[in-house]
Design a protein around this motif. Structure first.
Motif, PDB file in Angstrom:
ATOM      1  N   ALA A 134      35.201 -31.668  35.181  1.00 58.58           N
ATOM      2  CA  ALA A 134      36.116 -32.902  35.539  1.00 58.58           C
ATOM      3  C   ALA A 134      35.830 -33.810  34.369  1.00 58.58           C
ATOM      4  CB  ALA A 134      36.222 -33.464  36.747  1.00 58.58           C
ATOM      5  N   ASP A 135      34.531 -34.047  33.891  1.00 55.38           N
ATOM      6  CA  ASP A 135      34.068 -35.008  32.876  1.00 55.38           C
ATOM      7  C   ASP A 135      34.265 -34.414  31.596  1.00 55.38           C
ATOM      8  OD1 ASP A 135      33.059 -36.830  31.274  1.00 55.38           O
ATOM      9  OD2 ASP A 135      31.183 -37.289  32.505  1.00 55.38           O
ATOM     10  N   ARG A 136      35.165 -34.955  30.692  1.00 53.77           N
ATOM     11  CA  ARG A 136      35.525 -34.285  29.380  1.00 53.77           C
ATOM     12  C   ARG A 136      34.559 -34.473  28.495  1.00 53.77           C
ATOM     13  NH1 ARG A 136      40.914 -36.989  26.835  1.00 53.77           N
ATOM     14  NH2 ARG A 136      40.425 -35.142  25.349  1.00 53.77           N
ATOM     15  N   ALA A 137      33.464 -35.214  29.023  1.00 54.59           N
ATOM     16  CA  ALA A 137      32.246 -35.199  27.838  1.00 54.59           C
ATOM     17  C   ALA A 137      31.337 -33.957  27.797  1.00 54.59           C
ATOM     18  CB  ALA A 137      31.273 -36.574  28.158  1.00 54.59           C
ATOM     19  N   ASN A 138      31.563 -33.438  28.748  1.00 52.59           N
ATOM     20  CA  ASN A 138      30.919 -32.060  29.041  1.00 52.59           C
ATOM     21  C   ASN A 138      31.558 -30.876  28.264  1.00 52.59           C
ATOM     22  OD1 ASN A 138      28.529 -33.348  30.738  1.00 52.59           O
ATOM     23  ND2 ASN A 138      30.155 -33.382  32.180  1.00 52.59           N
ATOM     24  N   GLY A 139      32.887 -30.985  27.954  1.00 53.29           N
ATOM     25  CA  GLY A 139      33.464 -29.929  27.437  1.00 53.29           C
ATOM     26  C   GLY A 139      33.033 -29.366  25.906  1.00 53.29           C
ATOM     27  N   TYR A 140      32.034 -30.073  25.186  1.00 49.96           N
ATOM     28  CA  TYR A 140      31.765 -29.768  24.065  1.00 49.96           C
ATOM     29  C   TYR A 140      30.380 -30.349  23.687  1.00 49.96           C
ATOM     30  CZ  TYR A 140      33.093 -28.661  19.267  1.00 49.96           C
ATOM     31  OH  TYR A 140      33.714 -28.159  18.139  1.00 49.96           O
ATOM     32  N   ASP A 141      29.596 -29.436  23.024  1.00 49.91           N
ATOM     33  CA  ASP A 141      28.001 -30.031  22.900  1.00 49.91           C
ATOM     34  C   ASP A 141      27.703 -29.649  21.395  1.00 49.91           C
ATOM     35  OD1 ASP A 141      25.712 -30.945  23.356  1.00 49.91           O
ATOM     36  OD2 ASP A 141      25.361 -29.491  25.107  1.00 49.91           O
ATOM     37  N   ILE A 142      26.668 -30.555  21.128  1.00 50.54           N
ATOM     38  CA  ILE A 142      26.320 -30.490  19.666  1.00 50.54           C
ATOM     39  C   ILE A 142      25.867 -28.846  19.221  1.00 50.54           C
ATOM     40  CG2 ILE A 142      23.891 -30.753  20.454  1.00 50.54           C
ATOM     41  CD1 ILE A 142      25.387 -32.252  17.017  1.00 50.54           C
ATOM     42  N   CYS A 143      25.751 -28.220  19.884  1.00 49.40           N
ATOM     43  CA  CYS A 143      25.359 -26.727  19.475  1.00 49.40           C
ATOM     44  C   CYS A 143      26.907 -25.954  19.255  1.00 49.40           C
ATOM     45  CB  CYS A 143      24.456 -25.925  20.395  1.00 49.40           C
ATOM     46  SG  CYS A 143      25.047 -25.880  22.150  1.00 49.40           S
ATOM     47  N   ASP A 144      27.867 -26.529  19.829  1.00 47.25           N
ATOM     48  CA  ASP A 144      29.042 -25.843  19.688  1.00 47.25           C
ATOM     49  C   ASP A 144      29.553 -26.353  18.257  1.00 47.25           C
ATOM     50  OD1 ASP A 144      29.248 -24.600  22.043  1.00 47.25           O
ATOM     51  OD2 ASP A 144      29.690 -26.686  23.254  1.00 47.25           O
ATOM     52  N   VAL A 145      29.087 -27.201  17.472  1.00 44.03           N
ATOM     53  CA  VAL A 145      29.467 -27.386  15.986  1.00 44.03           C
ATOM     54  C   VAL A 145      29.056 -26.390  15.293  1.00 44.03           C
ATOM     55  CG1 VAL A 145      29.215 -29.264  14.340  1.00 44.03           C
ATOM     56  CG2 VAL A 145      29.373 -29.977  16.736  1.00 44.03           C
ATOM     57  N   ARG A 146      29.970 -25.446  14.729  1.00 43.80           N
ATOM     58  CA  ARG A 146      29.406 -24.486  13.957  1.00 43.80           C
ATOM     59  C   ARG A 146      29.165 -24.577  12.518  1.00 43.80           C
ATOM     60  NH1 ARG A 146      34.169 -21.569  17.421  1.00 43.80           N
ATOM     61  NH2 ARG A 146      32.872 -20.549  18.911  1.00 43.80           N
ATOM     62  N   GLY A 147      28.456 -23.640  11.814  1.00 42.11           N
ATOM     63  CA  GLY A 147      28.272 -23.842  10.523  1.00 42.11           C
ATOM     64  C   GLY A 147      26.814 -24.490  10.022  1.00 42.11           C
TER      65      GLY A 147
END
Length: 407
Positions: free
Chosen positions: A390-403
């Motif tokens: 429910a907390d949008r802050a948890n939907g994306y993490d630093i390791c999900d930044v590819r490249g």
């Protein structure tokens, strides 16, 4: 390998705070702290907040005592990546070779301007990024990437400095502790101290064979770099993954098996996204669980056939979690690892092979999440983590930044 020219290093100044100020201009000049997933600790702070004594990793309740007038916001890595990609695009206009080292750091081949010198070029890079992205950065240019990073660290904040003269290099190295070199800290520092190696210049002036014996080949590479010989290249393309890991802190520790299982499923769904994106298969897997009392548990397994299938990996991770689980102990974090990576290659289908139910479900899930968001459709096993989703802050993490090449 062709001879490399001078190397530049771009490092954003308090990047997460700067990114928040890009979209919320009223934060300029204010003490700002960016909080982690659960809002429990400060993961980045403005220079104004740093001046009050707030440090990275400090719990929010301690930070608020030191800086009660501070403004604290949750991190938003999706937004930070947007700005990071814009910075990367700009750097590729200014340099023939750019390495996307981390979300706020770039190494680049310094192209000397026709009508100026490298100092002018450093200023050009800094000012172009500020004008176009509104993110303040510091730029260092030197004969090697290790020296360039040391220079940019010295010139912070919002500096631009090119040092290509050996005497000026030695003056810089003499003033910097050896721990300022990326890759030297903790145990490596202790190995160097008995030999009187305390500054970067001490390291550069030491016998190369001694450094190799103390710090192995990677330490010897740093020795060459500090002496102006570029042996660590600019990697314009990321090297293939050897390991893919997903996980992190729970926020609230738990001893409930269903919540632990939910965290494993959540982390596995994120891991499978990466396996599919990079077109690799996992040959071995491992799960690590950290407990609040300082203990940890681990479980490992080898797959009969390397795979990226969620159902197969889930069945493989199940006994691994059992081995890592300590009954009635409060678990606080978990990490999953996919190892022994193999490229995804076409395989010969059997007579009765075809699109089975799991393949069809995966295809539907990817299509829905691709259109409506990466967690719009998820496993029912993650239902105990409702507040996390429910907390949008948890939907994306630093390791999900590819490249990035740093990990």
């Amino acid at each position: 390998m062709r001879r490399q020219g001078p190397v530049g290093h771009v490092d954003a100044d308090a990047f997460y705070v700067a990114a928040e100020r890009v979209r919320y201009a009223h934060l300029a000049g204010m003490p700002v702290g960016v909080l982690g997933n659960q809002g429990a600790c400060v993961i980045a702070k403005s220079y104004e907040m740093k001046a009050t004594g707030v440090g990275t990793g400090m719990p929010i309740w301690d930070a608020m005592k030191l800086c009660p007038e501070g403004i604290y916001v949750k991190r938003d890595f999706r937004w930070y990546e947007v700005l990071s990609r814009l910075m990367l695009e700009t750097m590729r206009e200014l340099s023939p070779r750019v390495e996307y080292y981390s979300i706020d750091e770039f190494f680049f081949e310094a192209a000397k301007p026709p009508a100026g010198d490298y100092q002018d070029y450093a200023v050009l890079v800094r000012d172009r990024l500020m004008d176009r992205i509104r993110v303040p950065v510091t730029v260092g240019i030197a004969r090697t990437r290790t020296l360039a990073k040391l220079i940019s660290d010295t010139a912070k904040p919002f500096g631009a400095l090119a040092i290509l003269d050996k005497a000026a290099e030695e003056s810089l190295l003499a003033a910097r502790p050896v721990t300022d070199v990326t890759g030297i800290a903790g145990r490596r520092e202790k190995r160097l101290l008995p030999w009187g190696i305390r500054t970067c210049l001490d390291l550069a002036k030491s016998d190369r064979r001694l450094i190799r014996g103390l710090l192995t080949a990677s330490g010897e590479a740093l020795w060459w770099e500090l002496n102006g010989d570029p042996v660590i290249p600019i990697n314009a393309e990321r090297t293939p993954h050897k390991v893919i890991s997903r996980g992190g802190s729970f926020g609230d520790p738990t001893d409930k098996p269903d919540v632990l299982w939910a965290w494993l499923v959540r982390n596995l769904e994120r891991m499978v996204e990466e396996l599919l994106y990079h077109r690799v298969l996992a040959g071995r897997v491992a799960v690590w669980v950290g407990y609040r009392d300082g203990h940890a548990g681990e479980g490992h397994a080898t797959l009969e056939v390397p795979t990226d299938r969620f159902d197969v990996l889930l069945d493989t991770f199940r006994p691994c979690l059992r081995r890592a689980w300590v009954p009635r102990a409060l678990a606080s974090r978990m990490h999953l690892f996919a190892e022994d990576m193999r490229p995804h290659a076409p395989r010969q289908l059997g007579l009765f092979d075809g699109l089975d139910a799991e393949d069809a479900a995966t295809a539907v899930k990817q299509a829905v999440n691709g259109r409506h968001g990466r967690i719009a459709l998820r496993s029912a096993a993650t239902l105990p983590l409702g507040p996390i989703y429910a907390d949008r802050a948890n939907g994306y993490d630093i390791c999900d930044v590819r490249g990035k090449t740093c990990f």
